[in-house]
Design an enzyme around this catalytic site. Sequence first.
Site, PDB file in Angstrom:
ATOM      1  N   LYS A 158      36.637  44.618  48.068  1.00 57.17           N
ATOM      2  CA  LYS A 158      36.124  45.701  47.235  1.00 57.17           C
ATOM      3  C   LYS A 158      36.260  47.030  47.987  1.00 57.17           C
ATOM      4  CE  LYS A 158      34.563  43.396  43.617  1.00 57.17           C
ATOM      5  NZ  LYS A 158      35.042  43.647  42.244  1.00 57.17           N
ATOM      6  N   ASP A 187      40.229  45.683  45.065  1.00 56.23           N
ATOM      7  CA  ASP A 187      39.648  46.039  43.770  1.00 56.23           C
ATOM      8  C   ASP A 187      38.809  47.289  43.957  1.00 56.23           C
ATOM      9  OD1 ASP A 187      38.607  46.221  41.259  1.00 56.23           O
ATOM     10  OD2 ASP A 187      37.553  44.305  41.287  1.00 56.23           O
ATOM     11  N   GLU A 215      43.626  46.489  42.179  1.00 56.59           N
ATOM     12  CA  GLU A 215      43.036  46.374  40.857  1.00 56.59           C
ATOM     13  C   GLU A 215      42.267  47.630  40.482  1.00 56.59           C
ATOM     14  OE1 GLU A 215      40.167  43.169  38.456  1.00 56.59           O
ATOM     15  OE2 GLU A 215      40.749  42.832  40.541  1.00 56.59           O
ATOM     16  N   ASP A 240      42.232  46.228  34.877  1.00 56.54           N
ATOM     17  CA  ASP A 240      41.097  45.367  34.527  1.00 56.54           C
ATOM     18  C   ASP A 240      40.237  46.063  33.474  1.00 56.54           C
ATOM     19  OD1 ASP A 240      38.933  43.679  34.316  1.00 56.54           O
ATOM     20  OD2 ASP A 240      38.249  43.922  36.375  1.00 56.54           O
ATOM     21  N   LYS A 264      39.773  38.796  30.801  1.00 58.32           N
ATOM     22  CA  LYS A 264      38.456  38.193  30.967  1.00 58.32           C
ATOM     23  C   LYS A 264      37.876  37.870  29.592  1.00 58.32           C
ATOM     24  CE  LYS A 264      37.417  40.605  35.292  1.00 58.32           C
ATOM     25  NZ  LYS A 264      36.547  41.608  35.983  1.00 58.32           N
TER      26      LYS A 264
END
Length: 355
Positions: A158, A187, A215, A240, A264
Amino acid sequence: MKLSTHLVSAPLHTPFVTALRTATHAESLLVSISDGEHTGWGEAPQVWKVTGESLAGAQACVEGPIATALDGLGPDDLTEALRRLQGAAQGNFGAKAAVDVALHDLAARRVGRTLHGFLGSTATTVRTDVTLSAGDPDALVRAAQDRVRDGFDVLKVKVGTGDAAADFERVRRVREAVGPEPRIRLDANQGWNRRDAVTAIRALEDAGCAIELVEQPVAAADLEGMAWITDRVSTPILADESVYGVRDLVNVIRLGAADLVNVKLAKCGGLGPARTLLELAREHGLGAIVGSMMESHVGVGAAAALVAAYPTTAVNDLDAAWWLRQAPVDGGITYAGSTIHLPSNPGLGVTGLIA
């Protein structure tokens, strides 16, 4: 069919920290649909900073317009039930996903098949990455080394903390600590601006950090910014939060905003819409992974079944249930490092709530 809702709060064994939030529990709405003999399960996670949906809102949607839309249908009316479900309300993708999965789970159980088998797969396992929570460099290095020892070989770091130089240093330290073999993906959770993203990604490329993908580097609505980044770096960019449904994905494709998309269930509304997104991405040469929110073995199990039947182009992001100290349900998927073992029992393999 009898539709019921169940609020659950499952503690995590380690706090989950991103650029958007810190979570200590997985807060979800579980949905069960019964024909009197079999029960299907689905899940709507509460992720305020991503979907904006609450448990109270999901529960109201399931018990209100969705239940009304499904009223009078029998357990053999799967196609009609899924059609009515998607038209029952605007948005509310988490609530729709929970009911969509529960309907599929029930249908699979009624014919004695696993959910992944019902979707057309003979696989018994799928693979996942594991996320390293945002933190200071020393904590990040320790977490990376621990996860490699746990058997994970794809690490998601992250970033997007607001300091691109500090993000670079954290990632460089992780690569140095784990060596060249584990794959590292980043991400940013929308945490960079476009110039900082290019600066950080190019610096990591020049340093030989071998980043697999980055991401959602910028705000979800900034597709032009993401396209600007994609044009200026060699590292693949994964969309995303920018992609919920078909229209969003079409815009990403049209602008060349990303190289891959993260699908997702709780963003798109269930297994049916997810299959459409994966097929659309493939048709247009876009890579794809399937991801999860902070969900339990119900939501992640459904995503894993989807992956088994619709293989993606990169290792998927399905570690959410691994973070739970204890599952809220009996049965379902199990983890062995980066391998998720799919259940052999019918449907999702879930046998009920843990009291």
